[in-house]
Design a protein around this motif. Structure first.
Motif, mmCIF file in Angstrom:
data_model
loop_
_atom_site.group_PDB
_atom_site.id
_atom_site.type_symbol
_atom_site.label_atom_id
_atom_site.label_comp_id
_atom_site.label_asym_id
_atom_site.label_seq_id
_atom_site.Cartn_x
_atom_site.Cartn_y
_atom_site.Cartn_z
ATOM 1 N N GLU A 1 0.850 -1.204 0.000
ATOM 2 C CA GLU A 1 0.000 0.000 0.000
ATOM 3 C C GLU A 1 0.875 1.239 0.000
ATOM 4 O O GLU A 1 1.973 1.222 0.543
ATOM 5 N N PHE A 2 0.375 2.342 -0.579
ATOM 6 C CA PHE A 2 1.120 3.610 -0.541
ATOM 7 C C PHE A 2 1.017 4.196 0.864
ATOM 8 O O PHE A 2 0.014 3.966 1.536
ATOM 9 N N PRO A 3 2.059 4.914 1.314
ATOM 10 C CA PRO A 3 3.296 5.233 0.609
ATOM 11 C C PRO A 3 4.259 4.045 0.574
ATOM 12 O O PRO A 3 4.227 3.191 1.457
ATOM 13 N N VAL A 4 5.122 4.041 -0.453
ATOM 14 C CA VAL A 4 6.185 3.036 -0.514
ATOM 15 C C VAL A 4 7.535 3.757 -0.645
ATOM 16 O O VAL A 4 7.580 4.924 -1.027
ATOM 17 N N ILE A 5 8.599 3.021 -0.302
ATOM 18 C CA ILE A 5 9.951 3.578 -0.501
ATOM 19 C C ILE A 5 10.573 2.851 -1.679
ATOM 20 O O ILE A 5 10.524 1.610 -1.732
ATOM 21 N N ALA A 6 11.136 3.608 -2.599
ATOM 22 C CA ALA A 6 11.876 3.002 -3.710
ATOM 23 C C ALA A 6 13.346 2.993 -3.318
ATOM 24 O O ALA A 6 13.909 4.025 -2.958
ATOM 25 N N LYS A 7 13.944 1.797 -3.347
ATOM 26 C CA LYS A 7 15.358 1.663 -2.975
ATOM 27 C C LYS A 7 16.128 1.014 -4.118
ATOM 28 O O LYS A 7 15.605 0.109 -4.769
ATOM 29 N N PRO A 8 17.397 1.428 -4.324
ATOM 30 C CA PRO A 8 18.201 0.743 -5.350
ATOM 31 C C PRO A 8 18.429 -0.703 -4.919
ATOM 32 O O PRO A 8 18.534 -0.976 -3.716
ATOM 33 N N LEU A 9 18.515 -1.616 -5.886
ATOM 34 C CA LEU A 9 18.740 -3.031 -5.546
ATOM 35 C C LEU A 9 20.103 -3.212 -4.885
ATOM 36 O O LEU A 9 20.238 -3.900 -3.888
ATOM 37 N N VAL A 10 21.121 -2.536 -5.462
ATOM 38 C CA VAL A 10 22.470 -2.728 -4.919
ATOM 39 C C VAL A 10 22.723 -1.837 -3.710
ATOM 40 O O VAL A 10 22.258 -0.707 -3.651
ATOM 41 N N ALA A 11 23.467 -2.404 -2.770
ATOM 42 C CA ALA A 11 23.895 -1.639 -1.594
ATOM 43 C C ALA A 11 25.406 -1.822 -1.517
ATOM 44 O O ALA A 11 25.899 -2.613 -0.711
ATOM 45 N N ASN A 12 26.121 -1.136 -2.407
ATOM 46 C CA ASN A 12 27.567 -1.385 -2.516
ATOM 47 C C ASN A 12 28.407 -0.204 -2.059
ATOM 48 O O ASN A 12 29.559 -0.072 -2.422
ATOM 49 N N GLY A 13 27.818 0.683 -1.267
ATOM 50 C CA GLY A 13 28.600 1.790 -0.718
ATOM 51 C C GLY A 13 28.651 3.014 -1.609
ATOM 52 O O GLY A 13 29.080 4.079 -1.165
ATOM 53 N N SER A 14 28.183 2.911 -2.857
ATOM 54 C CA SER A 14 28.209 4.081 -3.737
ATOM 55 C C SER A 14 27.122 5.070 -3.291
ATOM 56 O O SER A 14 26.172 4.685 -2.617
ATOM 57 N N ASN B 1 24.910 6.364 -5.082
ATOM 58 C CA ASN B 1 23.651 5.927 -5.702
ATOM 59 C C ASN B 1 22.924 4.875 -4.887
ATOM 60 O O ASN B 1 21.706 4.821 -4.877
ATOM 61 N N SER B 2 23.700 4.020 -4.225
ATOM 62 C CA SER B 2 23.077 2.912 -3.496
ATOM 63 C C SER B 2 22.317 3.399 -2.265
ATOM 64 O O SER B 2 21.576 2.635 -1.647
ATOM 65 N N HIS B 3 22.517 4.659 -1.887
ATOM 66 C CA HIS B 3 21.778 5.227 -0.748
ATOM 67 C C HIS B 3 20.655 6.156 -1.222
ATOM 68 O O HIS B 3 19.983 6.783 -0.401
ATOM 69 N N GLN B 4 20.527 6.303 -2.531
ATOM 70 C CA GLN B 4 19.544 7.250 -3.084
ATOM 71 C C GLN B 4 18.145 6.615 -3.086
ATOM 72 O O GLN B 4 17.908 5.638 -3.776
ATOM 73 N N MET B 5 17.248 7.166 -2.282
ATOM 74 C CA MET B 5 15.908 6.569 -2.120
ATOM 75 C C MET B 5 14.845 7.584 -2.520
ATOM 76 O O MET B 5 15.120 8.774 -2.653
ATOM 77 N N ALA B 6 13.619 7.101 -2.649
ATOM 78 C CA ALA B 6 12.506 8.022 -2.903
ATOM 79 C C ALA B 6 11.261 7.522 -2.203
ATOM 80 O O ALA B 6 10.992 6.316 -2.160
ATOM 81 N N LEU B 7 10.522 8.474 -1.625
ATOM 82 C CA LEU B 7 9.206 8.136 -1.056
ATOM 83 C C LEU B 7 8.194 8.327 -2.163
ATOM 84 O O LEU B 7 8.161 9.381 -2.802
ATOM 85 N N VAL B 8 7.394 7.318 -2.377
ATOM 86 C CA VAL B 8 6.397 7.396 -3.442
ATOM 87 C C VAL B 8 5.029 7.405 -2.763
ATOM 88 O O VAL B 8 4.671 6.462 -2.057
ATOM 89 N N PHE B 9 4.277 8.521 -2.969
ATOM 90 C CA PHE B 9 3.034 8.688 -2.222
ATOM 91 C C PHE B 9 1.805 8.119 -2.929
ATOM 92 O O PHE B 9 0.788 7.868 -2.295
ATOM 93 N N ASN B 10 1.905 7.974 -4.244
ATOM 94 C CA ASN B 10 0.742 7.488 -4.996
ATOM 95 C C ASN B 10 1.184 6.915 -6.347
ATOM 96 O O ASN B 10 2.370 6.964 -6.702
ATOM 97 N N LYS B 11 0.199 6.400 -7.051
ATOM 98 C CA LYS B 11 0.453 5.733 -8.331
ATOM 99 C C LYS B 11 1.186 6.657 -9.315
ATOM 100 O O LYS B 11 2.090 6.240 -10.045
#
Ligand SMILES: O=P(O)(O)O[C@@H]1[C@@H](OP(=O)(O)O)[C@H](OP(=O)(O)O)[C@H](O)[C@H](OP(=O)(O)O)[C@H]1OP(=O)(O)O
Ligand SMILES: Nc1ncnc2c1ncn2[C@@H]1O[C@H](COP(=O)(O)OP(=O)(O)O)[C@@H](O)[C@H]1O
Ligand SMILES: [Mg+2]
Ligand SMILES: [Mg+2]
Length: 325
Positions: A139-152, A154-164
């Motif tokens: 259900e919304f909200p969801v967090i979008a996370k990169p698949l890789v967590a390799n210390g870069s 980018n790997s910490h760059q997330m987004a909160l998605v509130f709706n479709k």
């Protein structure tokens, strides 16, 4: 005064310059030295096999070249302990496999504690975003996370998605994870072998139904909890953290020990949140290899105790083998 004949141990460390700066502090070097441990830098511009001798190597480096160097070194020096083998660390470089291990844990704590991970789904193709969400029951909200967590970064760059609508701003492949309201405080559990320490940190604030209706579609963020207590100058946040009740420590310790055995790792931490809707439901959302121990009070003692445990245990095993030969 006669010089004491005390065994000294050499721990080689292979770390990025930034990590050397934060982790290998003068206070750690001195504390370790006074207890018989010499912390020795590994020169990354030279072959590892030409360096040493070491009783143990600690490292936080990525890439095939480092893997090759470690393999060659280990095959020539099988007695040197590698903390930790890359094959075991790999599992933490993927945000799906990292949390799968949590689901496999058998926690025999009091039955009133619920424990797990948030619902999540890996999405490969933008066309299947909404279908994936529906199939998994997110259900919304969801967090979008990169698949890789390799210390870069980018790997910490997330987004909160509130709706479709917000899904349109994402670039798969990506993980969508249900956002769980948890009172704006996260619990971080640091493990160094037998030693387990707990701290509270600032986290994302709760999202109310009201906000959900009026907010923007998508909000990007990065490393929100990576602030030390001093940085958390906002009084309200500081009070929130201070007043937050720690989860039962026996429970967190049991999870830490379960993860340690399942992951076969010595140096890691994990992030835990308490579901505000349920109260006694705890979710692990992140596991990190060789995290920022220097932020812990008395990290010098914890890490030196850990180094001594490792090298002395190895020495005992060696002398037992020698006796039984
Ligand atoms: O730098 P620090 O001290 O903030 O430590 C970072 C960790 O912060 P924490 O100890 O959990 O507060 C941090 O943990 P989070 O992912 O922020 O939960 C990571 O372990 C980070 O390593 P990497 O960038 O994922 O390779 C860690 O970064 P490195 O120190 O390994 O670069
Ligand atoms: N499922 C979730 N529900 C609520 N907040 C979350 C969730 N996942 C992550 N967060 C928040 O986002 C932050 C970063 O997410 P995390 O998975 O720990 O990534 P990182 O590896 O960059 O630390 C967490 O510290 C927490 O504040
Ligand atoms: Mg985290
Ligand atoms: Mg992380």
């Amino acid at each position: 005064m006669a010089e004491q004949n005390v065994t000294r141990y050499r721990i080689g460390y292979a770390l990025e310059p930034k990590k050397v700066q934060s982790f290998i502090q003068y206070s750690l070097i001195i504390h370790a030295k006074n207890r018989g441990i010499d912390l020795v830098p590994i020169d990354l511009s030279k072959p590892l096999i030409d360096q040493g001798p070491f009783h143990c190597i600690i490292h936080k480096l990525y890439g095939p070249e480092w893997r090759e160097q470690l393999e060659e070194f280990s095959s020539r020096n099988p007695d040197v302990i590698i903390v930790d083998p890359l094959d075991f660390i790999d599992r933490l470089h993927n945000r799906i496999s990292m949390l799968q291990v949590v689901n496999e844990l058998k926690i025999c704590q009091q039955t009133e504690i619920l424990f797990g991970i948030p619902k999540q789904v890996f999405v490969e193709n933008p066309a299947s975003f909404y279908e994936c969400i529906e199939t998994e029951g997110l259900e919304f909200p969801v967090i979008a996370k990169p698949l890789v967590a390799n210390g870069s970064a980018n790997s910490h760059q997330m987004a909160l998605v509130f709706n479709k609508e917000g899904l349109k701003g994402l670039n798969p492949p990506i993980i969508l994870q249900e956002f769980v309201n948890h009172g704006g405080v996260i619990y971080k559990v640091y493990v160094a072998g037998e030693h387990v320490k707990f701290v509270k940190r600032k986290s994302l604030p709760d999202i109310s139904e009201e906000t959900l209706g009026t907010s923007e579609n998508l909000l990007s963020f990065s490393q929100i909890s990576n602030l030390t207590a001093q940085d958390q100058s906002d009084e309200r946040v500081a009070r929130l953290i201070e007043e937050a009740k720690m989860p039962p420590l026996r429970f967190l310790t049991e999870v830490a020990n379960g993860l340690k055995s399942a992951l076969k790792l010595h140096l890691f931490n994990f992030d835990v949140i308490r579901d505000s809707r349920v109260g006694n439901r705890y979710l692990v959302i992140d596991i990190n290899y060789f995290p920022g121990y220097a932020k812990l009070p008395s990290y010098e003692t914890i890490l030196t105790d850990f180094f001594l445990d490792i090298v002395q245990r190895k020495q005992r095993v060696n002398s037992d083998d020698h006796l039984s030969a």
